[in-house]
Design an enzyme around this catalytic site. Structure first.
Site, PDB file in Angstrom:
ATOM      1  N   LYS A   3     -23.497  19.413   2.677  1.00 18.73           N
ATOM      2  CA  LYS A   3     -24.557  18.840   3.508  1.00 18.73           C
ATOM      3  C   LYS A   3     -25.604  18.168   2.628  1.00 18.73           C
ATOM      4  O   LYS A   3     -26.230  18.815   1.811  1.00 18.73           O
ATOM      5  CB  LYS A   3     -25.203  19.946   4.346  1.00 18.73           C
ATOM      6  N   THR A  17     -37.551  22.029   8.652  1.00 18.19           N
ATOM      7  CA  THR A  17     -36.960  22.546   9.877  1.00 18.19           C
ATOM      8  C   THR A  17     -36.159  23.807   9.627  1.00 18.19           C
ATOM      9  O   THR A  17     -35.033  23.763   9.146  1.00 18.19           O
ATOM     10  CB  THR A  17     -36.115  21.465  10.566  1.00 18.19           C
ATOM     11  N   GLY A  76     -33.914  26.832  10.273  1.00 18.11           N
ATOM     12  CA  GLY A  76     -32.792  27.151  11.151  1.00 18.11           C
ATOM     13  C   GLY A  76     -31.741  26.076  11.281  1.00 18.11           C
ATOM     14  O   GLY A  76     -30.729  26.266  11.973  1.00 18.11           O
ATOM     15  N   THR A  77     -31.920  24.949  10.584  1.00 15.70           N
ATOM     16  CA  THR A  77     -30.964  23.848  10.717  1.00 15.70           C
ATOM     17  C   THR A  77     -29.552  24.252  10.291  1.00 15.70           C
ATOM     18  O   THR A  77     -28.580  23.991  11.001  1.00 15.70           O
ATOM     19  CB  THR A  77     -31.405  22.643   9.853  1.00 15.70           C
ATOM     20  N   GLY A  78     -29.470  24.895   9.110  1.00 21.00           N
ATOM     21  CA  GLY A  78     -28.147  25.251   8.579  1.00 21.00           C
ATOM     22  C   GLY A  78     -27.435  26.248   9.478  1.00 21.00           C
ATOM     23  O   GLY A  78     -26.220  26.129   9.714  1.00 21.00           O
ATOM     24  N   CYS A  79     -28.181  27.243   9.978  1.00 19.72           N
ATOM     25  CA  CYS A  79     -27.570  28.263  10.854  1.00 19.72           C
ATOM     26  C   CYS A  79     -27.065  27.612  12.136  1.00 19.72           C
ATOM     27  O   CYS A  79     -25.942  27.879  12.592  1.00 19.72           O
ATOM     28  CB  CYS A  79     -28.586  29.342  11.216  1.00 19.72           C
TER      29      CYS A  79
END
Ligand code: PXL
Length: 277
Positions: free
Chosen positions: A188, A220, A222-225
């Site tokens: 990513k 931001t 929580g994006t990866g989760c």
């Protein structure tokens, strides 16, 4: 009308089931909370095996407490025994012992369930979430069981031992990680400062690029989760890896567009359930 209602209430529908093995983020934007909301938004029933509890708000981790490896294994064991689990993801695993416990439990079931490993190491705040010794446990024990591993550029650097800058280096890194660990890699590139957030999927010898306009100046949480949970939901629904990543990228981009701030000044929160608003 009354008859129709009672008939409907008796009908039982089955929905795809996914399991997340991850930590609890008390502020609700990352971790198992993000995973469950994402699963729900995408029509998937979510199961959880909690690995640790994190006291935090976006931008500041205050304390991390691990669950015992034995308890982590037990949660996974009872769930896999009693539910038809279509896909599994791992998030924050906290320690080498928990990574080993998860790998052993998943191996002992002998079910080949698609597994997405989000190798969470550092929070978006910069706080370290994984002990350094745990990287070897990931490489040696969990990655060999994975269908897909989803590092960001910082995690890619820690796994490869080299910095990744620019698109060409990203391509080389995605291929090298896939070769080293024998699974598909979604690298990513969100942290690269370009106009687009570009991610590279290397799967079965093929590179596929996914891009979306990069949203600047947002931390931001929580994006990866949310992203890896959306991929996992897609796999539970029977999508191919490419289809699941494509849909998840759209989902996470939309979630970022709808991010919001509850109370703290320190960061924005993603809330997958805002897809319904
Ligand atoms: O975003 C990474 C992450 C994953 N899981 C948990 C977290 C965080 C970030 O803070 O708390 C539980």
């Amino acid at each position: 009308m009354g008859k129709q209602r009672s008939r409907r209430s008796q009908s039982v529908t089955t929905v795809p089931v996914a399991l997340t093995i991850a930590g609890s983020d008390c502020s609700g934007g990352a971790g198992i909370q993000a995973d469950l909301k994402t699963f729900a938004a995408l029509g998937v029933y979510g199961l959880t095996a909690v690995t640790c509890v994190v006291a935090e708000i976006p931008g500041k981790v205050s304390r991390v407490e691990a669950v015992t490896p034995k308890m982590v294994r037990k949660q996974i064991a009872v769930l896999l025994k009693n539910f038809e689990v279509g896909s599994i993801k791992t998030g924050l695993l906290c320690s080498a012992e928990i990574i080993s416990a998860v790998a052993r439990e998943l191996q002992s079931t002998r079910q080949r369930i698609p597994l997405v490993v989000d190798p969470v190491m550092i929070a978006s705040s910069g706080d370290r979430l994984l002990e350094p010794a745990a990287i070897d446990a990931y490489k040696n024990e969990l990655f060999p069981l994975a269908t897909l591993v989803t590092p960001n550029l910082d995690e890619g650097r820690l796994l490869l031992g080299t910095r990744i800058r620019g698109r060409q280096q990203m391509q080389r890194a995605a291929k090298a990680l896939a070769k080293q660990f024998g699974c598909a890699i979604l690298l990513k590139g969100g942290h690269l400062q370009g106009d687009d957030a570009i991610d590279l999927l290397f799967h079965n010898g093929r590179l596929t690029e996914f891009s979306a306009p990069f949203v600047r100046d947002v931390a931001t949480h929580g994006t990866g989760c949310t992203y890896s949970a959306a991929i996992t939901a897609g796999l539970a629904c029977g999508l191919s890896l490419e289809q699941a990543v494509e849909r998840a990228k759209r989902f996470v981009t939309r979630s970022i567009a709808r991010r919001f701030r509850w109370t703290s000044k320190s960061g924005d929160i993603l809330d997958a359930l805002r897809h319904w608003l």
